[in-house]
Design an enzyme around this catalytic site. Structure first.
Site, short mmCIF file in Angstrom:
data_model
loop_
_atom_site.label_atom_id
_atom_site.label_comp_id
_atom_site.label_asym_id
_atom_site.label_seq_id
_atom_site.Cartn_x
_atom_site.Cartn_y
_atom_site.Cartn_z
N SER A 104 7.91 -9.61 -15.40
CA SER A 104 8.71 -10.80 -15.63
C SER A 104 9.54 -10.58 -16.89
O SER A 104 8.98 -10.28 -17.95
CB SER A 104 7.78 -12.01 -15.80
OG SER A 104 8.52 -13.18 -16.08
N LYS A 123 11.37 -9.53 -12.03
CA LYS A 123 11.65 -10.97 -11.96
C LYS A 123 12.42 -11.34 -13.22
O LYS A 123 11.97 -11.06 -14.32
CB LYS A 123 10.32 -11.72 -11.87
CG LYS A 123 10.33 -13.17 -12.34
CD LYS A 123 9.05 -13.85 -11.91
CE LYS A 123 8.57 -14.86 -12.94
NZ LYS A 123 7.30 -15.50 -12.53
N LEU A 124 13.57 -11.96 -13.01
CA LEU A 124 14.39 -12.41 -14.14
C LEU A 124 14.18 -13.89 -14.35
O LEU A 124 14.26 -14.69 -13.41
CB LEU A 124 15.88 -12.16 -13.86
CG LEU A 124 16.30 -10.74 -13.48
CD1 LEU A 124 17.81 -10.71 -13.25
CD2 LEU A 124 15.90 -9.75 -14.57
N LYS A 125 13.94 -14.26 -15.59
CA LYS A 125 13.89 -15.68 -15.92
C LYS A 125 15.33 -16.20 -15.97
O LYS A 125 16.19 -15.54 -16.58
CB LYS A 125 13.22 -15.86 -17.29
CG LYS A 125 11.72 -15.57 -17.27
CD LYS A 125 11.01 -16.59 -16.41
CE LYS A 125 9.51 -16.53 -16.62
NZ LYS A 125 8.84 -17.57 -15.82
N ASP A 185 13.21 -16.66 -11.58
CA ASP A 185 12.31 -17.79 -11.83
C ASP A 185 13.00 -18.78 -12.76
O ASP A 185 13.33 -18.45 -13.90
CB ASP A 185 11.01 -17.28 -12.47
CG ASP A 185 9.97 -18.37 -12.66
OD1 ASP A 185 10.25 -19.55 -12.35
OD2 ASP A 185 8.85 -18.05 -13.13
N ASN A 212 11.71 -21.88 -13.61
CA ASN A 212 10.79 -22.79 -14.29
C ASN A 212 11.32 -24.23 -14.32
O ASN A 212 11.37 -24.88 -15.37
CB ASN A 212 10.45 -22.31 -15.71
CG ASN A 212 9.53 -21.10 -15.70
OD1 ASN A 212 9.95 -20.00 -16.05
ND2 ASN A 212 8.29 -21.29 -15.28
N GLU A 224 12.08 -18.76 -7.66
CA GLU A 224 10.83 -19.44 -7.99
C GLU A 224 11.11 -20.75 -8.72
O GLU A 224 11.89 -20.78 -9.67
CB GLU A 224 10.01 -18.48 -8.87
CG GLU A 224 8.64 -18.95 -9.26
CD GLU A 224 7.91 -17.90 -10.10
OE1 GLU A 224 8.32 -16.71 -10.08
OE2 GLU A 224 6.94 -18.26 -10.78
N ASP A 266 5.82 -22.49 -7.83
CA ASP A 266 4.84 -22.12 -8.85
C ASP A 266 4.27 -23.44 -9.39
O ASP A 266 3.25 -23.94 -8.89
CB ASP A 266 5.54 -21.28 -9.93
CG ASP A 266 4.66 -20.97 -11.15
OD1 ASP A 266 3.50 -21.41 -11.18
OD2 ASP A 266 5.13 -20.29 -12.09
N LYS A 318 -1.43 -18.90 -9.16
CA LYS A 318 -2.01 -18.65 -10.48
C LYS A 318 -3.36 -19.36 -10.49
O LYS A 318 -3.40 -20.60 -10.42
CB LYS A 318 -1.13 -19.24 -11.59
CG LYS A 318 0.19 -18.51 -11.80
CD LYS A 318 1.03 -19.23 -12.83
CE LYS A 318 2.35 -18.53 -13.06
NZ LYS A 318 3.30 -19.39 -13.81
N GLY A 372 1.41 -14.82 -13.36
CA GLY A 372 0.80 -14.45 -14.64
C GLY A 372 1.11 -15.49 -15.69
O GLY A 372 2.13 -16.20 -15.60
C1 NPQ Z 1 5.88 -18.27 -14.77
N1 NPQ Z 1 4.94 -16.60 -16.39
O1 NPQ Z 1 5.72 -17.58 -13.79
C2 NPQ Z 1 5.22 -17.95 -16.12
C3 NPQ Z 1 5.55 -18.87 -17.14
C4 NPQ Z 1 5.17 -18.66 -18.54
C5 NPQ Z 1 4.93 -14.21 -16.52
O2 NPQ Z 1 6.84 -15.44 -16.07
C6 NPQ Z 1 3.02 -18.41 -23.05
C7 NPQ Z 1 2.02 -18.70 -22.15
C8 NPQ Z 1 4.30 -18.24 -22.60
C9 NPQ Z 1 2.29 -18.82 -20.81
C10 NPQ Z 1 5.88 -18.22 -20.78
C11 NPQ Z 1 5.68 -15.48 -16.30
C12 NPQ Z 1 4.58 -18.36 -21.24
C13 NPQ Z 1 3.58 -18.66 -20.34
C14 NPQ Z 1 6.13 -18.36 -19.42
C15 NPQ Z 1 3.89 -18.79 -18.99
O3 NPQ Z 1 6.51 -19.28 -14.66
MG MG Z 2 6.96 -19.22 -12.56
#
Ligand code: NPQ
Ligand code: MG
Length: 366
Positions: A133, A159-161, A187, A189, A212, A237, A261, A289
């Protein structure tokens, strides 16, 4: 199994590099660990809540509070992982706190019986492909450099945020630079609304595996509407907190893929139920994750080895996030991570490292 006591331990883990998402930037992981002590074994669980309620309503101080005041006192002294689920059921929400407690009990139980978590859950493979990620960056060249580095390490999927203002251009740049062979997904969020559908549809030609959580965590209906207006498959998610949520999402057509998750859904038993449900309906799942230390990472690898996990997960190597992990580091081998095969979650914290990063401990006797 008889529980003699439970320890709540807070650790502060500096991240190798700040991790930026649509909801904020993290520089340090504030982790709550649960240690269950029995006469025969100890078990560990990692709570995935963040310091602040930005990803979900849960946050670490709240998780510690609900564990010490309600969840731990509700456990019978003689129990197992299924008994934990039953004892905690009356308490609403707080799935991340519940997951940590249930996982610690399950780990102790499996260490006692000598079975690995992977075998217990029904793992089909002994290694899983690793995805990575990639956080929001300041510029496209910086992003391309970061992705190049991860691909050089062997990651099999990127995976790009994304967020409004950082979506089409960086995603298009990565697709153009690395070509059609790259397994690529994004993703959000929960950073968009349904009025962004025409904008999100511009991602359609980029041949992404999925988008996502584009919309709000509590809006399955709008995701179902969006699914009719874009061709990129929608993966949920934040919206999926239980097998019941997954069933509703499937019925509504809100997603065609689920990011599982264990922490978000209340533990490995509920995670497996979602896997089973999705598989029965022909939906792909993958393991998400939450920047876990080696404790949570080990358990996630066991889950990711189940047969329905047909897409690479956010199960990355320890060094993606930490210079020094709490456990011996998980490393990539040919773009894969080995699934721990020894009893329970299969790893132990390194005592000296654990002491070094611990900020507080609390013992709850039974
Ligand atoms: C997701 N994780 O899938 C998350 C979100 C995320 C690996 O992209 C601290 C603790 C910072 C938990 C940042 C990935 C975080 C966190 C992003 C979870 O949406
Ligand atoms: Mg996510």
């Amino acid at each position: 199994m008889r529980i003699t006591g439970i320890e709540l331990r807070r650790v502060a883990m500096p991240l190798v590099t700040p991790f930026r998402t649509s909801f904020g930037t993290e520089t340090e992981r504030d982790v709550l660990l649960v240690r269950v002590v029995t006469p025969d074994a100890e078990g560990w669980g990692e709570c995935v809540a963040m310091s602040d309620p930005l990803y979900s309503p849960e946050y670490v101080d709240a998780a510690a509070d609900v564990l010490r005041r309600f969840l731990v006192p509700a456990l019978p002294a003689h129990t197992d992982a299924h008994g934990v689920g039953r004892a905690l059921h009356p308490f609403k929400g707080h799935r991340m706190a519940k997951a940590a407690l249930e996982t610690a009990v399950l780990d102790a139980q499996l260490r006692t019986s000598g079975q690995s978590l992977a075998t217990y859950l029904g793992a089909a493979v002994d290694r899983v492909p690793a995805g990575v990620s990639v956080g929001i960056m300041n510029s496209v060249p910086e992003l391309l450099e970061a992705v190049t580095g991860y691909l050089d390490e062997g990651y099999r999927r990127v995976k790009l945020k994304i967020a409004p203002g950082w979506d089409l251009a960086p995603t298009r740049a990565v697709r153009e630079h690395f070509g059609p062979g790259l397994l690529l997904q994004v993703d959000a969020n929960a950073a968009y609304t349904l009025t962004d559908a025409p904008h999100l549809a511009k991602l359609d030609p980029l041949d992404l595996l999925l988008i996502e959580q584009p919309l709000a965590h509590d809006d399955l209906l709008q995701h179902a509407r969006l699914a009719e207006r874009i061709t990129t498959p929608i993966c949920l998610d934040e919206s999926i907190e239980s097998a019941q949520d997954a069933a509703a999402a499937i019925t509504l057509g809100a997603c065609s893929i689920v990011n599982i998750k264990p922490g978000r859904v209340g533990g490995y038993l509920e995670a497996r139920r979602i896997h089973d449900l999705a598989r029965a309906h022909g939906l792909a799942v993958w393991c998400g994750g939450m920047l876990e230390t080696g404790i949570g990472r080990a358990a996630n690898l066991a889950l990711a080895a189940l047969p329905g996990f047909t897409l690479p997960g956010d199960t990355s190597a320890s060094r993606r996030y930490y210079t020094t992990d709490l456990t011996p580091p998980f490393e990539l081998h040919d773009g894969h991570l080995n699934v721990p095969a020894t009893p329970g979650i299969g790893v132990d914290p390194i005592p000296a490292v654990l002491d070094e990063v611990t900020t507080s401990t609390e013992w709850i006797p039974f």
